[in-house]
Design an enzyme around this catalytic site. Structure first.
Site, PDB file in Angstrom:
ATOM      1  CD1 TRP A  62      -2.385   1.987   1.804  1.00 40.33           C
ATOM      2  CD2 TRP A  62      -3.260   0.539   0.350  1.00 40.33           C
ATOM      3  NE1 TRP A  62      -3.630   2.452   1.450  1.00 40.33           N
ATOM      4  CE2 TRP A  62      -4.180   1.580   0.555  1.00 40.33           C
ATOM      5  CE3 TRP A  62      -3.594  -0.489  -0.541  1.00 40.33           C
ATOM      6  CZ2 TRP A  62      -5.412   1.632  -0.103  1.00 40.33           C
ATOM      7  CZ3 TRP A  62      -4.816  -0.437  -1.190  1.00 40.33           C
ATOM      8  CH2 TRP A  62      -5.711   0.608  -0.965  1.00 40.33           C
TER       9      TRP A  62
ATOM     10  CG  ASP B  29      -1.063  12.049  -1.832  1.00 36.87           C
ATOM     11  OD1 ASP B  29      -0.910  10.827  -2.034  1.00 36.87           O
ATOM     12  OD2 ASP B  29      -1.792  12.745  -2.556  1.00 36.87           O
TER      13      ASP B  29
ATOM     14  CD  GLU C 148      -5.023   5.557   0.626  1.00 38.55           C
ATOM     15  OE1 GLU C 148      -5.811   4.938  -0.096  1.00 38.55           O
ATOM     16  OE2 GLU C 148      -4.792   5.266   1.808  1.00 38.55           O
TER      17      GLU C 148
END
Ligand SMILES: *[C@@H]1O[C@H](CO)[C@@H](O)[C@H](O)[C@H]1NC(C)=O
Length: 484
Positions: free
Chosen positions: A155, A209, A212
């Site tokens: 992620w 951020d 993402e």
């Protein structure tokens, strides 16, 4: 108060008793632009019913859930959607923003104090998350499973706005309890855990951020961190922890200097990211609606990137200019609501280079929460002017009004700037109305061609952005009524 009146083709701005400045209007209206001659009452009715629905939806996105007993009480899902896209997670940022919204309701309406149970659940869930061991990004982990387990797949992780927003949300809750003579011992340790962490990492440039996608030093993230440490320092002083207070204040001083670097005078807008260090590199314009969200969520009463600052007025105009031609739905200039025709404003997306379509990548779309935020921006601008009792006719304000006159042909019935800005905020509310299902269901995005909802259904943040805008509107309407 009558600080500004609009007469045929001319804006006259007076700083209360001082000499008026006269500025001609050069903007030609778009053909088909519609005046606000009627329909504002109908729109207001929709805003209210959407507000009621949104509140219920927000609460139903907070565990416990009958259909998922494993979800930990106090966990907020970003959306109940579990596939295409799977948003059924507790994001630290989204959850804290939602709890902030609940606190606003509780502060404004004492009959909502029953929500305190939900906030206490969130406090317990936070204690659980802060106690998890072995997380790669620790407190900056972006999201968790609803049952409180860490999310371990790949992620854009390391989102340090999360602990900052949670820090100022819990600080706000501590103030709420203290005003009612209640103890905040169970909160203070959670708050300093988040704030100590923020103090340590804010100046580094690996943060992911809020969208993402990219790493660096982000305006949104830094504004949230600054608010967290500023309000945390005040709380620490009140509780006699002057060592923590001084430490946080020192960091805020450094942050203030860094924040100045985000304003680009030549571009005329606030840059979204400095010291880019990875992830999406295509955001060449650096023009991003998260800058507007930063001001709404995290600016304080000190003029630093507040909604009425020239930096924010100018950034809002740049966003409008770039997004209006980008989305075909923006060719629509009016909507029908209960048989009344109302003018609609521009639908905004995240940033012009966006390719995320809500499920995968193709082309970006306008976003519900961003367009609601634009409405809130105008309402809060007017609230600020009303509180001050005067307005400085800056070039940035006049440019923004001139540009808006393309879509909103205010005639002499507009008694002043406050009313005009109410109408401008309403343009964006009408835009949200246009793309929201008639049963009030909100999505994350709207298809840029058809205008239909797209991406995550029942996105909690879409509802929270509407309730925040709706609250600002009510406050403004009350202020205007009291000025008469
Ligand atoms: C306050 O909250 C109660 C309970 O939700 C609601 O019935 C009432 O309308 C609210 N009052 C205002 C002024 O919003």
């Amino acid at each position: 108060m009558r600080v500004l009146s609009l007469l045929a083709g001319t804006i006259i701005v007076s700083h209360l008793a001082s000499v008026p400045v006269v500025i001609g209007l050069r903007q030609k209206p778009l053909s088909g632009a519609h005046p606000w001659t009627s329909g504002q009452d109908e729109l207001e009715q929709w805003i209210r019913s959407q507000d009621t629905y949104s509140r219920a939806r927000i609460l139903s996105n907070i565990a416990p859930f009958a259909n998922d007993p494993s979800a930990m009480p106090g966990a907020v899902c970003a959306s109940p959607s579990r596939s295409h896209p799977d948003y059924y997670y507790a994001w630290t940022r989204d959850s804290a923003l939602v709890m902030n919204e609940l606190l606003s309701w509780m502060e404004h309406n004492s009959s909502m104090s029953g929500l305190q149970r939900t906030v206490e659940d969130y406090v317990s869930f936070t204690r659980h998350l802060q106690g998890l061991k072995g997380l790669k990004y620790g407190l900056a982990e972006a999201k968790f499973h609803m049952d409180g387990r860490p999310f371990t797949k790949s992620w854009c992780n390391g989102q340090t706005d999360g602990p900052a927003i949670r820090g100022y949300t819990l600080t706000r809750y501590a103030r709420y309890l203290m005003q009612r003579g209640r103890d905040v011992e169970h909160l203070y340790g959670l708050i300093t855990t988040d704030l100590d962490y923020v103090s340590e990492v804010w100046m580094q440039n690996w943060h992911c951020d809020i969208w993402e996608e990219s790493r660096g030093l982000h305006f949104y993230t830094l504004m949230a961190q600054r608010r967290a440490l500023t309000e945390g320092a005040r709380l620490a002083r009140r509780l006699g922890d002057s060592a923590a207070a001084s430490a946080y204040e020192r960091e805020v001083g450094l942050m203030d200097r860094r924040l100045g670097d985000f304003w680009d005078e030549r571009a005329g807008h606030v840059m979204t990211t400095l010291e880019w260090s990875g992830g999406l590199g295509s955001k060449l314009s650096q023009l991003d609606a998260q800058v507007l969200l930063a001001s709404l969520h995290s600016s304080m009463d000190d003029g630093v990137y507040t909604v009425e600052s020239r930096e924010m007025l100018s950034t809002a105009l740049r966003l409008l200019r770039v997004f209006e031609p980008l989305y075909p739905v923006n060719q629509v200039l009016s909507a029908e609501i209960n048989r009344a025709v109302v003018p609609v404003g521009v639908a905004l997306g995240r940033y012009p280079e966006d390719v995320y379509n809500g499920v995968g990548t193709s082309r970006g779309n306008p976003w519900s929460l961003v367009t609601s935020a634009l409405a809130e921006f105008h309402y809060r601008l007017a609230i600020e002017y009303a509180k001050r009792g005067s307005v400085r006719a800056s070039d940035e304000l006049l440019e923004l009004i001139q540009w808006t006159r393309r879509r909103y042909r205010g005639q002499v019935e507009f008694k002043g700037l406050l009313r005009y800005l109410l109408g401008v905020g309403d343009l964006y509310m009408a835009r949200v109305y246009l793309h929201t299902a008639r049963d009030h269901t909100m999505y994350e995005q709207w298809d840029r061609h058809s205008g239909y909802g797209q991406g995550a259904i029942h996105l909690t943040w879409s509802y929270a952005a509407h309730t925040a805008a709706s609250r600002a509107r009510s406050q403004l309407v009350d202020l205007i009524a009291s000025e008469v």
